[in-house]
Enzyme design. Structure first.
Site, PDB file in Angstrom:
ATOM      1  N   CYS A  94      -1.800  34.160  10.664  1.00 39.91           N
ATOM      2  CA  CYS A  94      -1.628  34.654  11.817  1.00 39.91           C
ATOM      3  C   CYS A  94      -1.300  33.317  13.131  1.00 39.91           C
ATOM      4  O   CYS A  94      -1.493  32.684  13.880  1.00 39.91           O
ATOM      5  CB  CYS A  94      -3.066  34.824  12.600  1.00 39.91           C
ATOM      6  N   GLU A  95      -0.448  32.213  13.106  1.00 40.13           N
ATOM      7  CA  GLU A  95       0.510  31.448  13.810  1.00 40.13           C
ATOM      8  C   GLU A  95       1.710  31.041  13.665  1.00 40.13           C
ATOM      9  O   GLU A  95       2.588  31.470  12.429  1.00 40.13           O
ATOM     10  CB  GLU A  95      -0.333  29.648  12.635  1.00 40.13           C
ATOM     11  N   TYR A 139       5.391  18.152  11.749  1.00 39.44           N
ATOM     12  CA  TYR A 139       5.988  16.831  11.633  1.00 39.44           C
ATOM     13  C   TYR A 139       7.575  18.163  11.360  1.00 39.44           C
ATOM     14  O   TYR A 139       8.566  17.034  11.743  1.00 39.44           O
ATOM     15  CB  TYR A 139       6.294  16.066  10.793  1.00 39.44           C
ATOM     16  N   ARG A 164       2.831  19.915   6.643  1.00 37.96           N
ATOM     17  CA  ARG A 164       3.928  19.130   6.737  1.00 37.96           C
ATOM     18  C   ARG A 164       5.505  19.558   7.724  1.00 37.96           C
ATOM     19  O   ARG A 164       5.422  18.832   8.807  1.00 37.96           O
ATOM     20  CB  ARG A 164       4.690  18.559   5.873  1.00 37.96           C
ATOM     21  N   GLU A 174       1.292  -0.932  -0.096  1.00 40.08           N
ATOM     22  CA  GLU A 174      -0.274  -0.122  -0.393  1.00 40.08           C
ATOM     23  C   GLU A 174       0.632   0.915  -0.214  1.00 40.08           C
ATOM     24  O   GLU A 174       1.010   2.089   0.925  1.00 40.08           O
ATOM     25  CB  GLU A 174      -0.797  -0.282   1.391  1.00 40.08           C
ATOM     26  N   PRO A 175       1.908   1.659  -1.215  1.00 37.02           N
ATOM     27  CA  PRO A 175       2.806   2.817  -0.897  1.00 37.02           C
ATOM     28  C   PRO A 175       2.052   3.685  -1.270  1.00 37.02           C
ATOM     29  O   PRO A 175       1.134   3.902  -2.536  1.00 37.02           O
ATOM     30  CB  PRO A 175       3.921   2.165  -2.033  1.00 37.02           C
ATOM     31  N   GLY A 176       1.979   5.281  -0.308  1.00 34.03           N
ATOM     32  CA  GLY A 176       2.061   6.700  -1.536  1.00 34.03           C
ATOM     33  C   GLY A 176       2.987   7.647  -1.546  1.00 34.03           C
ATOM     34  O   GLY A 176       3.295   7.622  -2.676  1.00 34.03           O
ATOM     35  N   ARG A 177       3.234   7.728   0.101  1.00 31.63           N
ATOM     36  CA  ARG A 177       4.835   8.900  -0.184  1.00 31.63           C
ATOM     37  C   ARG A 177       5.079   8.020  -1.795  1.00 31.63           C
ATOM     38  O   ARG A 177       5.904   9.341  -2.417  1.00 31.63           O
ATOM     39  CB  ARG A 177       4.924   9.095   0.672  1.00 31.63           C
ATOM     40  N   TYR A 203       1.000  13.985   0.650  1.00 32.53           N
ATOM     41  CA  TYR A 203       0.126  14.764   2.066  1.00 32.53           C
ATOM     42  C   TYR A 203       0.513  16.474   2.218  1.00 32.53           C
ATOM     43  O   TYR A 203       0.945  17.215   2.757  1.00 32.53           O
ATOM     44  CB  TYR A 203       1.155  14.433   2.761  1.00 32.53           C
TER      45      TYR A 203
END
Ligand SMILES: Cc1ncc(COP(=O)(O)O)c(C=O)c1O
Ligand SMILES: N[C@@H](CCCC[NH3+])C(=O)O
Length: 404
Positions: free
Chosen positions: A332-333, A305, A301, A262-265, A360
């Site tokens: 505003c963060e 992370y 991301r 099930e590869p995604g990235r 992602y």
């Protein structure tokens, strides 16, 4: 350039921020998996969550990919994109009765079950449809994936899967329920794993479980090793798809089971970039800030992370002095940054490409600060195709209502 198309031209023609994906790179990564496991019966099920644009799914479906889904929404997307339901595996902790019913109606390959309660739910829905639902249990091999804690999933304290200890009992329940058919075993230990060893460790544990199940009289048809192979974002040493296959194949061959992955990235990350324009340069005594027109709502991301992604200018600009910049959004963060401490020669309106953004990226974007989400482009055969229009401001409140 991406496959012969100028990224600066794309930014000029379609505006920024914009995600751009290479069809060629997506298909090359898919084919690398398919070819590398050619010696055994296998099905590569692309993890839709990594990038679920219909055009991306459609390209993969045409190449023969199956799909790993986690919601009824992803199921509907795969079907809308022309995916084959018989090549779908359904993962995820909280499948609703409605999602299960939709998946049974189209005849998916397998449900990857994550709890005892979910087994009863699938059995009940399948009973109403007078069907037997094909199932695997997602087992938790308790191996350290050596990745960021938020994306590590195979430890016993994680919410995912069924523990090693519980698996024999729950497999027995599955085996005995009338509307379930046990077909496989599944595990997924985390994401952005750079080395193959944790996969080998997980495989060893899963093989032990397969042998124990055989003694219990439960024979399986397939083994699903999930996704998780990492990619190089900056300069990390990452195992290639070919190395991954070479190391796993000897053990897999002895099993004689169909392999699901099930590869995604590793299929889409490095096939995509996020283009952004330098809006305001704000050098200060303490730090130099480059305020760009993409922000954490477009690409979360780095904020979520602390992940580092490479930033490359798309054109050679007039000779300006290189400085150390923090690339930040206008939200505003304080956590709204895309890259920190990068040595870049930046001028107003420069177009920058954040690489590794095919996975992602857009899928995790939001409308925070009422920012319309970016446009998505697929570069295919030398042409840039819009595969998702930039959102309009008006569309942001289309589902909202005033109260008298
Ligand atoms: C069950 C499952 N399968 C596959 C994937 C895809 O992982 P990756 O994108 O790391 O290959 C994920 C996400 O980590 C997942 O949770
Ligand atoms: N969204 C994460 C990966 C999570 C994988 C989903 N199980 C990332 O960007 O790295």
């Amino acid at each position: 350039m991406m496959d012969g198309v100028s990224l600066a031209d794309i930014a000029q023609n379609f505006g920024t921020p914009t995600y751009v994906y290479s069809q060629q790179a997506i298909l090359a990564a898919y084919k690398a998996y398919d070819d590398s496991f050619a010696e055994i019966d296998h099905q590569i099920c692309y993890a839709v969550k990594a990038n679920s644009n219909l055009a991306v799914l459609n390209e993969l479906a045409k190449a023969g990919a199956g799909f790993d889904i986690v919601t009824g929404g992803e199921l509907a997307r795969v079907l809308a994109a022309g995916g084959d339901p018989k090549k779908i595996v359904f993962s995820g902790l909280g499948k609703t009765a409605e999602d299960i019913r939709s998946a049974l109606e189209v005849g998916i390959a397998c449900f990857n079950v994550e709890s005892e309660a979910e087994l009863y739910r699938i059995n009940a829905v399948a009973g109403k449809l007078q069907q037997q639902a094909p199932i695997s249990l997602r087992v938790n091999p308790n191996v350290d994936a050596q990745t960021h804690p938020y994306i590590s999933t195979g430890l016993k304290e994680n919410k995912f899967g069924i523990t090693h200890e519980d698996a024999p009992r729950i497999y027995q329940i599955a085996h005995d329920l009338p509307h379930l058919k046990v077909v496989g075993i599944d595990c997924h230990i985390g994401s952005q794993l750079t080395q193959v060893q944790p996969f080998m460790d997980a495989l060893d544990k899963v093989i032990e479980m397969i042998h124990a199940l055989a003694k219990q009289g439960i024979a399986l048809e397939h083994i699903d090793l999930g996704g998780g192979l990492g990619v190089q974002y900056i300069d990390e040493d990452v195992a290639s798809i070919q190395q991954f296959a070479q190391l796993l194949l000897p053990k897999l061959k002895t099993l004689g089971l169909t392999l699901y992955l099930e590869p995604g990235r590793s299929i889409v990350a490095n096939a995509g970039v996020l283009l952004t324009r330098v809006d305001i340069l704000k050098p200060t005594e303490h730090k130099n800030f480059a305020i760009v027109d993409a922000a954490m709502n477009d690409l979360i991301r780095p904020a979520l992370y602390q992940s580092e992604m490479a930033v490359i200018p798309t054109q050679l600009n007039s000779p300006v002095e290189a400085k150390v910049w923090d690339m930040v959004g206008a939200i505003c963060e304080t956590g709204d940054f895309l890259a920190k401490n990068r040595v870049l020669a930046l001028a107003d309106n420069d177009i920058l490409a954040i690489t590794g953004a095919g996975a992602y990226g857009f899928v995790m974007s939001s409308n925070y600060n009422s920012r319309p989400r970016a446009c998505e482009i697929l570069v295919k055969e030398g042409h840039a195709h819009v595969i998702r229009e930039r959102e309009t401001i008006e569309s942001l409140w289309q589902n909202e209502k005033l109260v008298d």
